[in-house]
Design an enzyme around this catalytic site. Structure first.
Site, short mmCIF file in Angstrom:
data_model
loop_
_atom_site.label_atom_id
_atom_site.label_comp_id
_atom_site.label_asym_id
_atom_site.label_seq_id
_atom_site.Cartn_x
_atom_site.Cartn_y
_atom_site.Cartn_z
N HIS A 402 4.63 7.32 8.49
CA HIS A 402 4.36 8.64 9.06
C HIS A 402 5.63 9.36 9.52
O HIS A 402 5.57 10.54 9.87
CB HIS A 402 3.40 8.51 10.24
CG HIS A 402 2.46 9.67 10.37
ND1 HIS A 402 2.49 10.77 9.54
CD2 HIS A 402 1.46 9.92 11.25
CE1 HIS A 402 1.56 11.62 9.89
NE2 HIS A 402 0.92 11.15 10.93
N ARG A 403 6.76 8.68 9.53
CA ARG A 403 8.01 9.36 9.89
C ARG A 403 8.42 10.36 8.81
O ARG A 403 9.01 11.40 9.10
CB ARG A 403 9.15 8.34 10.08
CG ARG A 403 8.97 7.41 11.27
CD ARG A 403 10.06 6.35 11.29
NE ARG A 403 10.03 5.51 10.08
CZ ARG A 403 10.88 4.51 9.87
NH1 ARG A 403 11.83 4.24 10.76
NH2 ARG A 403 10.78 3.78 8.77
#
Length: 431
Positions: A402-403
């Protein structure tokens, strides 16, 4: 070899690359007093990446084996000494009579000098000579592991396989064991009189591929924020396409199954959404977008989970992709996946459906942004053209970092994969 007196050559554990610092010696093929030639395999070793054979780079007579089977040896440590006439011809070797020249490190399992002697193949007709004299024993890694567990000396086993290869049945016949899952006595705890008479616990050392996998998934799980999304899709048309593809001439010697079209669908989705094919550089605080796709395929092997990858998979035709998948699976199952094939992956597919599992939350392969899990394909009631009818259905799960992959991007990729599998003719429309 009277001219070899006084010339002691040391062969050291080569630099295995990929950050690996040691390897375990699995099997010695030679013993003190044996003559060896340049390019001859002298032992088999296991790194955290793969099982490979180690060729010696000079001629001579074995003086001493510096490590035992099962021993872990650091890179640069001496593994065998040989009295020989030839000057050292590869890295990892030092002649005690004179200083060694500077050389580049050799990757284990990647060839020897151009003039290296070819390894002699043995046939079933040469069994007696092989049992009586020195030379490598022909057996695949799982068979060697079985022999080690059962305490069977492969040098004394009569081979029944083609070209003198020892099979699992040969090992069982030599040991008299009936239990294919036998465990060496040294690995068992002291008996505590449990119900049924068997041991209450069995301890298995964590090493090699399993040790590397444990470290990798732990690092990935606690360094990359995972998000997993799911979609269930009607793949009836895809299954029909597979039946048609199996009649193509190029499919005759290849496994043509759902994984092939799932892989092709993922490649199409990446082409439409290239930002998913990336990695996170923590030190530089940068997102590294890859302009190529090295497609990883999670493979369960006798030594644990490995994720070899198909280099530049985005450039391959469907037939070429099928061939690459075929080669990858064969190499993984035989334990012969090269270290190079295990590095550099950019995105991964894991087929948990082969175990009858519908879905799961896969952990990212370290350094990658996404992994797609494919569940079992089942016949289920499904609304099709306004009617409930039996259809072939599968659940897909996409985990992403999700970064660098937000919900929109991850959802688009998963939706595109589902669209291709529901209507495989979209592959033509998108190309």
């Amino acid at each position: 070899m009277t001219d070899t007196v006084g010339r002691l050559l040391e062969f050291r554990m080569p630099d295995v690359g990929e950050g690996l610092t040691e390897a375990e010696v699995l099997t010695w093929y030679v013993k003190p007093g044996d003559a060896v030639v340049d390019g001859q395999t002298v032992c088999e070793i296991e790194t955290a990446k793969a099982v490979v054979e180690l060729p010696i780079p000079f001629d001579g007579v074995v003086q001493e084996l510096r490590c035992a089977e099962g021993e872990r040896v650091a890179v640069g440590a001496v593994v065998i000494t040989v009295v020989g006439a030839e000057a050292p011809s590869a890295p990892g070797v030092r002649e005690t009579m004179q200083a060694a020249q500077q050389r580049q490190p050799v990757l284990v399992g990647y060839g020897v000098a151009p003039q290296a002697a070819k390894r002699r193949r043995r046939t079933a007709d040469s069994t007696a000579g092989r049992l009586a004299g020195p030379g490598p024993v022909l057996a695949k890694p799982p068979v060697r592991k079985l022999a080690k567990d059962l305490g069977v000396d492969l040098a004394r086993v009569l081979p029944s396989g083609p070209d003198g290869i020892i099979t699992r049945e040969d090992v069982h016949a030599a040991s008299g064991a009936a239990d294919i899952a036998a465990v060496p006595a040294s690995a068992l705890p002291e008996p505590v009189s449990p119900p049924g008479g068997g041991p209450r616990e069995t301890r298995v050392p964590v090493r090699g591929v399993r040790q590397a996998t444990a470290a990798a998934v732990t690092s990935s799980a606690f360094s990359a924020p995972h998000v997993t999304e799911f979609v269930t899709v009607d793949v009836t048309r895809t299954m029909k396409l597979l039946r048609d593809l199996k009649r193509e001439p190029w499919a005759a010697d290849r496994r043509v199954g759902p994984l092939l079209l799932v892989a092709r669908a993922l490649l199409a989705a990446i082409e439409r959404n290239p930002d998913i094919n990336a990695s996170w550089d923590e030190k530089a605080q940068e997102i590294v977008r890859k302009n190529y796709v090295n497609l990883g395929i999670a493979a369960a092997t006798p030594r644990g989970l490995t994720v070899p990858n198909i280099k530049d998979a985005h450039t391959l035709s469907l037939a070429a992709l099928a061939g690459a998948l075929n080669d990858l699976v064969d190499a993984a199952r035989s334990g012969r996946t090269s270290p190079a094939a295990l590095s550099g992956g950019t995105v991964t597919v894991t087929n948990i459906g082969v175990f009858g599992v519908d879905s799961g939350t896969p952990i990212l392969n370290r350094g990658e942004a996404a992994i797609l899990a494919v569940g079992a394909i089942r016949s289920r009631p499904w609304v099709h053209k306004g009617k409930v009818t039996p259809r072939r259905v599968v659940t897909l799960a996409l985990s992403f970092d999700h970064r660098l992959v937000d919900g929109e991007l991850g959802s688009k990729v998963l939706a595109d994969v589902a669209t291709v599998l529901e209507r495989p003719n979209r592959l033509t429309a998108w190309s």
